[in-house]
Design an enzyme around this catalytic site. Sequence first.
Site, mmCIF file in Angstrom:
data_model
loop_
_atom_site.group_PDB
_atom_site.id
_atom_site.type_symbol
_atom_site.label_atom_id
_atom_site.label_comp_id
_atom_site.label_asym_id
_atom_site.label_seq_id
_atom_site.Cartn_x
_atom_site.Cartn_y
_atom_site.Cartn_z
ATOM 1 N N CYS A 28 3.058 2.340 6.639
ATOM 2 C CA CYS A 28 4.186 1.435 6.852
ATOM 3 C C CYS A 28 5.159 1.437 5.673
ATOM 4 C CB CYS A 28 3.697 0.032 7.166
ATOM 5 S SG CYS A 28 2.348 -0.503 6.149
ATOM 6 N N ARG B 189 5.645 4.348 3.659
ATOM 7 C CA ARG B 189 6.122 5.678 3.273
ATOM 8 C C ARG B 189 5.956 6.695 4.397
ATOM 9 N NH1 ARG B 189 4.707 6.945 -1.465
ATOM 10 N NH2 ARG B 189 3.861 4.917 -1.962
ATOM 11 N N HIS C 164 3.146 13.560 -8.035
ATOM 12 C CA HIS C 164 3.491 12.543 -7.036
ATOM 13 C C HIS C 164 2.342 12.335 -6.040
ATOM 14 C CE1 HIS C 164 5.970 10.086 -4.421
ATOM 15 N NE2 HIS C 164 5.520 10.800 -3.399
ATOM 16 N N SER D 42 2.141 2.615 -4.775
ATOM 17 C CA SER D 42 2.137 1.651 -3.669
ATOM 18 C C SER D 42 2.976 0.430 -4.005
ATOM 19 C CB SER D 42 0.716 1.192 -3.384
ATOM 20 O OG SER D 42 -0.072 2.281 -3.030
ATOM 21 N N GLY E 183 -1.349 -21.525 10.560
ATOM 22 C CA GLY E 183 -0.362 -20.876 9.699
ATOM 23 C C GLY E 183 -0.888 -19.507 9.365
#
Lengths: 422, 264
Positions: A51, A53, A100, A110, A192
């Site tokens: 989500c 990258r 990388h 991250s 909640g």
Amino acid sequence: MHEIVVLGLNHKSAPIEIREKLAFSKDEALSFLEQLQYSDIIKEMLVISTCNRVEIVAGIENKLYGVDAIKTLISKFKQLPLNQFENLLYIYSGNTAVRHVFRVASSLDSMMIGEPQILGQIKEAYKLSISKKSTGVILNRLIHRAFFVSKRVRTETGIGDHAVSISYAAVELARKIFGTVENKKVLLIGAGEMAEIAVEHLIRNKASDILVANRTFERGMELAQKFNGKAISFEEIDGALKFVDIIISSTASPDIVISRDKVKGVMRPRKNRPIFFIDIAVPRDIDPEINKIDNAYVYDIDDLSGIIEENIEERQKEAFKAERIIDEAVVNFSKWYESLAMVPTIIDLKNKIESLAQCELSKTLHSLKHLSNNDSQAITIMTRAIINKILHDPISFLKTDGCQIDKTVYTDLTRKLFKLDG
Amino acid sequence: MIIIVSVLFYFLSTAAYIAYFFIQKNYLYKIGFYLLLTGLFFHSTDFIFKFTQINVFPINSLQDTLLLAAIAIPISFMLFQYKLNLKILGGYAALSTLFITIIAIFLPTQRSAEIQNLFKNSWLASHVIIIFMGNAFLSLACGAGLLYLIQEYTIKTKHNRFFFKRLPSLELLDSAGYTSIIMGFTLLSLGMIIGFTYGKIVWGKFWTWSPKEVCTSVTWILYSALIHERLTVGWRGRRSAIMAIIGFVLTIFTFLGIIYIRYA
């Protein structure tokens, strides 16, 4: 020899609107990898899509055309004009690309440094590539090294230690109070998102009974069903305080829901067993004075955020140590990669010498007919041993020193010296 | 003197445990544990050596007595570690053993000729050994209590993350303290019964109102109250920890008092 490149975008480089347009589902990734067989330039490929990258790690024949080839491939596959995302992409090659990949696998790149999911996601991506046979010598090695580095980072630094989300922090605290969350009874007051995540996290850690109290009983029933628990009415909370261990409160009530006196009153029937309140509501539901009662602990949202902030700082400190481990791994990988360039020369050299020896050997053995089988075998073995002894030093030179400086100097020299190019 | 060697090992063990506390690497507490074990080995050798030399159980001098008291701590910790996984208490055990052993070395070695009768000596020996083992467990309870109070303080005040991370859970500290108290209390009771019987045999009386008897009984009552309250109304956590500390301070007081009366 293929060059390693990484093309990608992540939460830092691109907005969510673009990221979601370019994200690959599992099936999409598989059919994208199939495109590889139609390309002459792209030789190896791996698709990492999470989500935060989207990254294509590839081994390409020619850097100039390879990168463009990948870009057009993405653009065609996703049916998104190149100009919409081209300038959001980061492109790394060579050692920078290796670094990388290592950093991503070790969770240094991250959004939340040290989060553990990324390694699993890369493993998943690698599995897809294996099923489509889209990785070769170089990417296989690269990904395996990345797994290894990530494991080292996790064990040798504290990057994954200490909770960095409200629910993790709450469970960490519960563990320091109760030793284990296993078989502890949980009461959820109100509803909640954050409170529910906390409850889910407690369930994952084997908390037993879940009680849910809500102003509207129906809503309470729904939640209780979701957690496999039991709904109780608001009036029953006081009674429940006698036996529950962890209370998570998140109501919209402007007043305090549980007062100090109530808790003080239940400590004796509880036989002073510890009770832990997690107050996620603003304004607060749990009287902060309860924290002063023996064996009762209250943490509100600010307390938990405070812990998280400290923990994030802690992780960032650990990230420096991790970078050092990664530096080392990049150097080692590049040594291996460089030595790869020598491989064709080494093979040619070996073949040439061996064929020369083989030729001479058969000539000689042919004219020495009186030799027994054993004798001719001994001569063959001796010849091999001589070849190996002679080649040992030059080959190890080519593998190590030869690729330190300018590798072409030594390959050219070797090729000329032994006339390897015919 | 062999005892110097064991002091050295106790010192290294303490250092290893302290390093473990700060660096949190598992090999450090293992090293600490084995160093403590080695120290105990030399300590026991020293004791047995003395035993064979004078042919009586060596508790006739102040130094002998204190050295025996010190031996009991690592032994009780080893037994304790077998049951509960509370590594950091090893540091407490190593440090207190080191402390007592060093004090013992500087104490008078002169032996009183009081007890030479072998029968009497074996009564006294079992009395002393059991009481000392009991005391050692009570000292562990005190250590667990101290750690409990520190950890409780960090959780309540919500700030000091240093101790929060390094100390075990309140539950573990509390149950470890309680287990130690049960062990210590049982041994203390048994030792006292033997003591009373011994008194009956030697002086013809179970109870003589000597300060040491009074003090020991007060300690015993304190611990029995603690256990009783825990079982009935659930005195646990903070209160239990404080009681364990007070109880042990009282125990030390009794011990020192006895020594003062006996040797001064």
